[in-house]
Design a protein around this motif. Structure first.
Motif, PDB file in Angstrom:
ATOM      1  N   ILE A 134       0.912  -1.072  -0.025  1.00  0.00           N
ATOM      2  CA  ILE A 134       0.074  -0.286  -0.189  1.00  0.00           C
ATOM      3  C   ILE A 134       0.899   0.901   0.147  1.00  0.00           C
ATOM      4  N   SER A 135       0.392   2.369  -0.969  1.00  0.00           N
ATOM      5  CA  SER A 135       1.138   3.545  -0.891  1.00  0.00           C
ATOM      6  C   SER A 135       0.282   4.498  -0.500  1.00  0.00           C
ATOM      7  N   ALA A 136       0.722   4.997   1.057  1.00  0.00           N
ATOM      8  CA  ALA A 136       0.762   6.600   1.462  1.00  0.00           C
ATOM      9  C   ALA A 136       0.336   7.576   0.531  1.00  0.00           C
ATOM     10  N   GLU A 137      -0.210   8.107   1.040  1.00  0.00           N
ATOM     11  CA  GLU A 137      -0.177   9.528  -0.132  1.00  0.00           C
ATOM     12  C   GLU A 137       1.273  10.894   1.127  1.00  0.00           C
ATOM     13  N   SER A 138       1.335  10.646   2.572  1.00  0.00           N
ATOM     14  CA  SER A 138       2.211  11.139   3.096  1.00  0.00           C
ATOM     15  C   SER A 138       3.151  10.437   4.364  1.00  0.00           C
ATOM     16  N   THR A 139       4.227  10.674   4.632  1.00  0.00           N
ATOM     17  CA  THR A 139       3.934   9.880   5.718  1.00  0.00           C
ATOM     18  C   THR A 139       3.669  10.112   7.520  1.00  0.00           C
ATOM     19  N   ALA A 140       2.465  11.035   7.403  1.00  0.00           N
ATOM     20  CA  ALA A 140       1.341  10.588   8.352  1.00  0.00           C
ATOM     21  C   ALA A 140       0.790   9.468   8.330  1.00  0.00           C
ATOM     22  N   TRP A 141       0.265   9.128   6.905  1.00  0.00           N
ATOM     23  CA  TRP A 141      -0.525   8.643   6.482  1.00  0.00           C
ATOM     24  C   TRP A 141      -0.365   7.344   6.127  1.00  0.00           C
ATOM     25  N   ALA A 142       0.922   7.169   5.612  1.00  0.00           N
ATOM     26  CA  ALA A 142       1.612   5.710   6.415  1.00  0.00           C
ATOM     27  C   ALA A 142       1.896   5.324   7.946  1.00  0.00           C
ATOM     28  N   THR A 143       2.307   5.845   8.562  1.00  0.00           N
ATOM     29  CA  THR A 143       1.978   6.110   9.786  1.00  0.00           C
ATOM     30  C   THR A 143       0.985   6.377  10.279  1.00  0.00           C
ATOM     31  N   GLN A 144      -0.627   6.428  10.098  1.00  0.00           N
ATOM     32  CA  GLN A 144      -1.482   5.866  10.922  1.00  0.00           C
ATOM     33  C   GLN A 144      -2.120   4.711  10.302  1.00  0.00           C
TER      34      GLN A 144
END
Length: 195
Positions: A134-144
């Protein structure tokens, strides 16, 4: 010259008159229906059948060798039109395509599988050997998403079944590349002069 069976008016034969001395009153409405029912019961009694009591619909005969009824009843049977999704699922199961179809469902119906909120900020990239990238749009969303990993796996299992996706590999956005052209020099390059 007139025909003796036809009256002079030419209207056809006259109806038979009752033979008794009393005139028969003309029946109307419910009385006519009762009279017809009594006549039907009398006719059925004469033939040995009972009318209106113990009615049962005849059982349909099976066609020889097919195991199907001769006529269709009120309930559904195998000859009725089937939903397209059920038919394609049956074909996929019979041919052993079910795991591939489930993988395609995860990638193709991502918003319905995980929900609109997660799908707005992350998208599936690949699914190989049970690992969903999965590719998140930001590092904050990746952490979430890493914190919600067990809930995402539960949603995927509910949508496509257990064992299709066993783990998640969540990445944030990729950093821009400083390499330009075919040739480059090892090391930090022009970034060491920023300051």
């Amino acid at each position: 010259m007139t025909d003796e069976s036809t009256p002079a008016g030419g209207a056809g034969p006259e109806p038979a008159q009752p033979t008794s001395a009393e005139p028969v009153p003309e029946l109307r409405g419910i009385d006519l229906a009762r009279r017809a029912l009594e006549e039907a019961r009398a006719a059925a009694k004469a033939s040995g059948k009972s009318v209106g009591q113990g009615r049962s619909s005849p059982k349909p005969r099976l066609r020889a060798g097919t195991g199907r009824r001769g006529w269709s009843g009120a309930g559904p049977d195998g000859r009725d039109p089937q939903p397209f999704g059920a038919l394609t699922g049956l074909v996929a199961k019979n041919r052993g395509w079910s795991p591939r179809v489930a993988e395609g469902t995860v990638l193709g119906r991502w918003p319905q599988v995980v929900g609109e909120d997660i799908s707005a900020h992350a998208e599936p990239v690949a699914l190989r050997e049970g690992v969903l990238s999965i590719s998140a749009e930001s590092t904050a969303w990746a952490t979430q998403l890493r914190m919600l990993q067990s809930q995402i796996l539960a949603k995927i299992a509910a949508a496509v079944g257990d064992g299709i996706v066993t783990s998640l590999r969540i990445t944030g956005p990729t950093a821009p590349s400083w390499r330009k052209g075919e040739r480059h020099i090892k090391g930090r390059g022009p970034r060491d002069t920023y300051g």
